[in-house]
Design a protein around this motif. Structure first.
Motif, short mmCIF file in Angstrom:
data_model
loop_
_atom_site.label_atom_id
_atom_site.label_comp_id
_atom_site.label_asym_id
_atom_site.label_seq_id
_atom_site.Cartn_x
_atom_site.Cartn_y
_atom_site.Cartn_z
N THR A 46 -7.28 -2.72 1.28
CA THR A 46 -7.79 -3.80 0.46
C THR A 46 -9.21 -4.17 0.91
O THR A 46 -9.50 -4.11 2.10
N SER A 60 -7.20 -3.46 -4.24
CA SER A 60 -6.13 -3.09 -3.31
C SER A 60 -5.47 -1.81 -3.81
O SER A 60 -5.20 -1.69 -5.01
N THR A 79 0.52 2.10 -6.87
CA THR A 79 -0.18 1.14 -7.73
C THR A 79 -1.52 0.78 -7.10
O THR A 79 -1.76 1.03 -5.92
N ARG A 81 -4.51 -2.62 -7.63
CA ARG A 81 -4.82 -3.90 -8.27
C ARG A 81 -6.30 -4.19 -8.09
O ARG A 81 -6.90 -3.78 -7.10
N SER A 83 -9.29 -7.51 -9.18
CA SER A 83 -9.55 -8.79 -9.84
C SER A 83 -11.02 -9.12 -9.68
O SER A 83 -11.68 -8.66 -8.75
N TYR A 92 -7.50 -10.27 -13.73
CA TYR A 92 -6.93 -9.32 -12.77
C TYR A 92 -6.24 -8.21 -13.56
O TYR A 92 -5.97 -8.35 -14.76
N LYS A 94 -3.29 -4.75 -12.82
CA LYS A 94 -2.48 -3.89 -11.96
C LYS A 94 -2.27 -2.59 -12.73
O LYS A 94 -1.97 -2.61 -13.92
N ILE A 113 -3.21 0.67 -16.79
CA ILE A 113 -2.99 -0.76 -16.55
C ILE A 113 -1.66 -1.19 -17.16
O ILE A 113 -1.42 -1.00 -18.35
N GLU A 115 -0.29 -4.37 -16.24
CA GLU A 115 -0.25 -5.84 -16.20
C GLU A 115 -1.68 -6.35 -16.09
O GLU A 115 -2.45 -5.84 -15.29
N SER A 116 -2.05 -7.33 -16.92
CA SER A 116 -3.40 -7.89 -16.86
C SER A 116 -3.50 -9.13 -17.72
O SER A 116 -2.77 -9.28 -18.70
#
Length: 183
Positions: A46, A60, A79, A81, A83, A92, A94, A113, A115-116
């Motif tokens: 990260t 990350s 995964t 991520r 932001s 953000y 994921k 992607i 999730e966002s």
């Protein structure tokens, strides 16, 4: 038993022990035992990016290519991520990893992607490049030329930009495990 015979016996015993230990270590290093074999490639860690205006930008990664999938970087898993916030505004995302290629201390990872909170980003493929330079890591991303991930169109797997961004001092802990393909 005379002294010469005794010393010769001890030398033979030590040589046998060292040879056995060396052979066992070589078998593990060469992948003789899949349980102990290292993964084919990885990108973890990260960091925050450095921006003069004070933007809070974090990336990350937890991306891995198993040893058994060494010949196919599109079998990478994990995964990542990211932001980007400034003065309370931002978003953000994921992504699920769909490709990972590394060489030396450079990694390119892509993912879709999942999730966002950025409108239009979900379902888009994005790519990120990391250069693991210890305390001076660098990073680049596929949407550098279009502005944001939602504007990325038809990006192929494992595509990104050069690592042009600097990581904020004291935050970079990226680790790249170099890929060693068998061509």
């Amino acid at each position: 038993m005379n002294r010469v015979t005794r010393c010769t016996g001890i030398a033979v015993l030590i040589t046998a022990v060292l040879f056995t230990a060396g052979a066992a270590g070589s078998a593990v290093a060469s992948g003789g035992d899949d349980h102990h074999r290292r993964e084919a490639a990885a990108l973890t860690g990260t960091a925050k990016l450095y921006r003069v205006a004070g933007d809070d930008i974090t990336f990350s990664f937890d991306a891995h290519l198993a040893a058994k999938d060494n010949d196919d970087p599109s079998k990478a898993t994990g995964t990542f991520r990211f932001s980007h916030y400034l003065n309370g505004d931002g978003a953000y995302a994921k992504a699920k990893v769909d490709c990972l290629v590394t060489g030396g201390k450079v990694a390119v990872v892509s993912g879709v992607i999942t999730e966002s909170d950025l409108p239009g980003a979900k379902g888009k493929r994005v790519g990120v490049t990391v250069h693991d330079l210890g305390h001076h890591d660098r990073l680049g991303y596929s949407w550098a030329s279009v502005g944001n991930p939602a504007e990325t169109k038809d990006l192929p797997k494992c595509v990104s930009s050069a690592p042009f961004e600097r990581v904020k001092q004291g935050t970079g802990d990226f680790t790249v495990v170099p890929w060693q393909p068998k061509f």
